[in-house]
Scaffold this motif. Structure first.
Motif, PDB file in Angstrom:
ATOM      1  N   LEU A 181      66.022  35.351  10.813  1.00  0.00           N
ATOM      2  CA  LEU A 181      66.160  35.687   9.396  1.00  0.00           C
ATOM      3  C   LEU A 181      64.998  35.114   8.590  1.00  0.00           C
ATOM      4  N   ALA A 182      64.577  33.905   8.927  1.00  0.00           N
ATOM      5  CA  ALA A 182      63.430  33.317   8.229  1.00  0.00           C
ATOM      6  C   ALA A 182      62.175  34.160   8.446  1.00  0.00           C
ATOM      7  N   ALA A 183      61.986  34.654   9.671  1.00  0.00           N
ATOM      8  CA  ALA A 183      60.802  35.467   9.977  1.00  0.00           C
ATOM      9  C   ALA A 183      60.766  36.744   9.154  1.00  0.00           C
ATOM     10  N   PHE A 184      61.931  37.301   8.849  1.00  0.00           N
ATOM     11  CA  PHE A 184      62.008  38.536   8.073  1.00  0.00           C
ATOM     12  C   PHE A 184      62.289  38.283   6.590  1.00  0.00           C
ATOM     13  N   GLY A 185      62.030  37.060   6.138  1.00  0.00           N
ATOM     14  CA  GLY A 185      62.162  36.775   4.717  1.00  0.00           C
ATOM     15  C   GLY A 185      63.586  36.831   4.209  1.00  0.00           C
ATOM     16  N   TRP A 186      64.551  36.566   5.094  1.00  0.00           N
ATOM     17  CA  TRP A 186      65.967  36.509   4.747  1.00  0.00           C
ATOM     18  C   TRP A 186      66.518  37.853   4.256  1.00  0.00           C
ATOM     19  N   GLN A 187      65.934  38.945   4.769  1.00  0.00           N
ATOM     20  CA  GLN A 187      66.549  40.254   4.558  1.00  0.00           C
ATOM     21  C   GLN A 187      67.868  40.321   5.331  1.00  0.00           C
ATOM     22  N   ARG A 188      68.766  41.173   4.873  1.00  0.00           N
ATOM     23  CA  ARG A 188      70.027  41.353   5.581  1.00  0.00           C
ATOM     24  C   ARG A 188      69.883  42.461   6.625  1.00  0.00           C
ATOM     25  N   PRO A 189      70.120  42.155   7.901  1.00  0.00           N
ATOM     26  CA  PRO A 189      69.967  43.166   8.950  1.00  0.00           C
ATOM     27  C   PRO A 189      71.271  43.902   9.252  1.00  0.00           C
ATOM     28  N   VAL A 190      71.126  44.934  10.072  1.00  0.00           N
ATOM     29  CA  VAL A 190      72.263  45.644  10.652  1.00  0.00           C
ATOM     30  C   VAL A 190      72.318  45.280  12.131  1.00  0.00           C
ATOM     31  N   VAL A 191      73.503  44.985  12.634  1.00  0.00           N
ATOM     32  CA  VAL A 191      73.676  44.570  14.030  1.00  0.00           C
ATOM     33  C   VAL A 191      73.911  45.802  14.903  1.00  0.00           C
ATOM     34  N   ARG A 192      73.235  45.840  16.050  1.00  0.00           N
ATOM     35  CA  ARG A 192      73.523  46.888  17.026  1.00  0.00           C
ATOM     36  C   ARG A 192      73.375  46.328  18.441  1.00  0.00           C
ATOM     37  N   GLU A 193      73.935  47.040  19.392  1.00  0.00           N
ATOM     38  CA  GLU A 193      73.819  46.712  20.826  1.00  0.00           C
ATOM     39  C   GLU A 193      74.268  45.292  21.150  1.00  0.00           C
ATOM     40  N   ALA A 194      75.331  44.842  20.535  1.00  0.00           N
ATOM     41  CA  ALA A 194      75.833  43.497  20.820  1.00  0.00           C
ATOM     42  C   ALA A 194      76.575  43.474  22.155  1.00  0.00           C
ATOM     43  N   ARG A 195      76.363  42.402  22.917  1.00  0.00           N
ATOM     44  CA  ARG A 195      76.999  42.249  24.232  1.00  0.00           C
ATOM     45  C   ARG A 195      77.398  40.797  24.419  1.00  0.00           C
ATOM     46  N   GLN A 196      78.526  40.565  25.088  1.00  0.00           N
ATOM     47  CA  GLN A 196      79.042  39.203  25.235  1.00  0.00           C
ATOM     48  C   GLN A 196      79.683  39.013  26.597  1.00  0.00           C
ATOM     49  N   GLU A 197      79.528  37.802  27.131  1.00  0.00           N
ATOM     50  CA  GLU A 197      80.202  37.394  28.362  1.00  0.00           C
ATOM     51  C   GLU A 197      80.910  36.079  28.112  1.00  0.00           C
ATOM     52  N   ARG A 198      82.042  35.866  28.798  1.00  0.00           N
ATOM     53  CA  ARG A 198      82.822  34.635  28.661  1.00  0.00           C
ATOM     54  C   ARG A 198      82.943  33.941  30.010  1.00  0.00           C
ATOM     55  N   TRP A 199      83.220  32.641  29.969  1.00  0.00           N
ATOM     56  CA  TRP A 199      83.489  31.925  31.212  1.00  0.00           C
ATOM     57  C   TRP A 199      84.794  32.415  31.835  1.00  0.00           C
ATOM     58  N   SER A 200      85.765  32.735  30.983  1.00  0.00           N
ATOM     59  CA  SER A 200      87.050  33.268  31.440  1.00  0.00           C
ATOM     60  C   SER A 200      87.615  34.118  30.313  1.00  0.00           C
ATOM     61  N   ALA A 201      88.702  34.801  30.584  1.00  0.00           N
ATOM     62  CA  ALA A 201      89.302  35.670  29.570  1.00  0.00           C
ATOM     63  C   ALA A 201      89.745  34.886  28.344  1.00  0.00           C
ATOM     64  N   GLU A 202      90.078  33.608  28.522  1.00  0.00           N
ATOM     65  CA  GLU A 202      90.595  32.796  27.422  1.00  0.00           C
ATOM     66  C   GLU A 202      89.521  31.936  26.753  1.00  0.00           C
ATOM     67  N   SER A 203      88.332  31.899  27.309  1.00  0.00           N
ATOM     68  CA  SER A 203      87.319  30.965  26.815  1.00  0.00           C
ATOM     69  C   SER A 203      86.491  31.573  25.693  1.00  0.00           C
ATOM     70  N   ALA A 204      85.682  30.728  25.085  1.00  0.00           N
ATOM     71  CA  ALA A 204      84.661  31.198  24.152  1.00  0.00           C
ATOM     72  C   ALA A 204      83.543  31.879  24.938  1.00  0.00           C
ATOM     73  N   ASP A 205      82.576  32.425  24.230  1.00  0.00           N
ATOM     74  CA  ASP A 205      81.490  33.154  24.884  1.00  0.00           C
ATOM     75  C   ASP A 205      80.495  32.214  25.552  1.00  0.00           C
ATOM     76  N   ARG A 206      80.095  32.561  26.765  1.00  0.00           N
ATOM     77  CA  ARG A 206      79.025  31.837  27.454  1.00  0.00           C
ATOM     78  C   ARG A 206      77.664  32.459  27.149  1.00  0.00           C
ATOM     79  N   MET A 207      77.690  33.719  26.677  1.00  0.00           N
ATOM     80  CA  MET A 207      76.457  34.428  26.363  1.00  0.00           C
ATOM     81  C   MET A 207      76.744  35.516  25.355  1.00  0.00           C
ATOM     82  N   THR A 208      75.930  35.627  24.337  1.00  0.00           N
ATOM     83  CA  THR A 208      75.988  36.746  23.404  1.00  0.00           C
ATOM     84  C   THR A 208      74.561  37.183  23.096  1.00  0.00           C
ATOM     85  N   SER A 209      74.293  38.479  23.268  1.00  0.00           N
ATOM     86  CA  SER A 209      72.979  39.016  22.943  1.00  0.00           C
ATOM     87  C   SER A 209      73.152  40.226  22.034  1.00  0.00           C
TER      88      SER A 209
END
Length: 316
Positions: A181-209
């Motif tokens: 956000l700092a690199a883009f001068g704090w413009q508000r972006p639109v999110v796309r192509e989000a992907r996430q993996e968890r350690w288990s079904a009940e856990s928090a995310d181990r990876m989000t891209s």
């Protein structure tokens, strides 16, 4: 002398904030509140308290530092402001942009300082990067790549628990989103192509891209992980140059670091000696509490980061 009081005596308070307060002129580690009195005493305060409210009732405490798990931040920021204290809260300030708004309103009504403890934002390299980009050294920013993969949390660590605000996105992802956000001068972006993996079904995310699209037409690719590899990279590409944060891209401080790139075909490198950004943050907050003019991370930027994280979470 401005007296600091800590809510929590965890690893960051022990390794970073307590030494920073002790090293800061006009600051004193007055008190620490923790369920573990031995850990509280080990930080070397003048007083220890068994409950957070006991510390907040102490009229000698000027500034409260909150080092609790993420899901406890909003409650204890509110309680600290209600008690008439200035507040520094670990990042993320809260778990939603709406909560940032609520705390901003509370801070304004109280007349007290509220600062998110985004310690790396005080590092000279971070400030230089924002200055270079703000002056158009790379021309129009067209693409940013931010990658932060940190260590896997130990069993029982709150980062594994979604109910406590754990996970890679809230932890290391915060740094990556902030830099983008700092690199883009704090413009508000639109999110796309989000992907996430968890350690288990009940856990928090181990990876989000995810990918962010900005109003200027630029894009950013962001990876946040707690998979065990400690990798930090950050590259900004513009139509008139490129910039990289070498060494530890987001958590520089104890080690030397560099900012390198090209501007209008001219190469440049800025080198930074080891420094303690936590101390720079503590010094700034202490000065601000004494009504001196100094740099503090704006709450509007804390909100912008929370807003992106909200939107990423809604997409995965």
């Amino acid at each position: 002398m401005m007296n600091w009081g800590f809510l929590g005596a965890g690893s960051i308070a022990e390794s970073s904030l307590a030494p920073a307060v002790r090293a800061t002129p006009d600051a004193a580690l007055h008190s620490v509140a923790s369920r573990d009195q031995e850990r509280a005493a080990a930080l070397g305060p003048e007083k220890t308290y068994a409950t957070y409210r006991d510390l907040l009732a102490d009229p000698d405490v000027d500034i409260v530092y909150i080092a609790l798990h993420n899901s406890a931040h909003r409650e204890w920021v509110e309680e600290s402001l209600r008690a008439g204290k200035h507040v520094v809260c670990e990042k993320p300030l809260t778990l939603s942009a709406a909560d940032v708004d609520a705390l901003t309103d509370r801070a304004e009504a109280s007349g007290k300082i509220l600062v998110e403890a985004a310690w790396n934002r005080w590092h000279p390299r971070t400030l230089d990067m924002e200055d270079l980009l703000g002056r158009g050294a790379l021309g129009k920013v067209t693409h940013v790549s931010a990658y932060f993969d940190g260590p896997t949390p130990a069993p029982g660590n709150y980062r594994l628990d979604p109910a406590l605000g754990g996970g890679a996105l809230y932890d290391v992802g915060y740094y990556a989103v902030s830099a983008v956000l700092a690199a883009f001068g704090w413009q508000r972006p639109v999110v796309r192509e989000a992907r996430q993996e968890r350690w288990s079904a009940e856990s928090a995310d181990r990876m989000t891209s995810f990918v962010l699209d900005f109003p200027c037409g630029g894009t950013a690719e962001v990876f946040s992980g707690l998979t065990g590899d400690w990798i930090e990279t950050f590259t900004v590409t513009g139509d008139d140059g490129e910039l990289q944060l070498l060494d530890r891209a987001f958590t520089a401080g104890a080690e030397a670091s560099r900012l390198t790139g090209t501007s209008k075909s001219t190469p440049f490198t800025h080198s930074y000696a080891p420094i303690d950004p936590y101390q720079l943050m503590v010094e700034a907050v202490t000065a601000a509490a004494r009504t001196q003019d100094t740099y503090l991370v704006p709450l509007a930027q804390s909100r912008a980061i929370a807003q992106v994280i909200d939107e990423v979470r809604a997409r995965v």
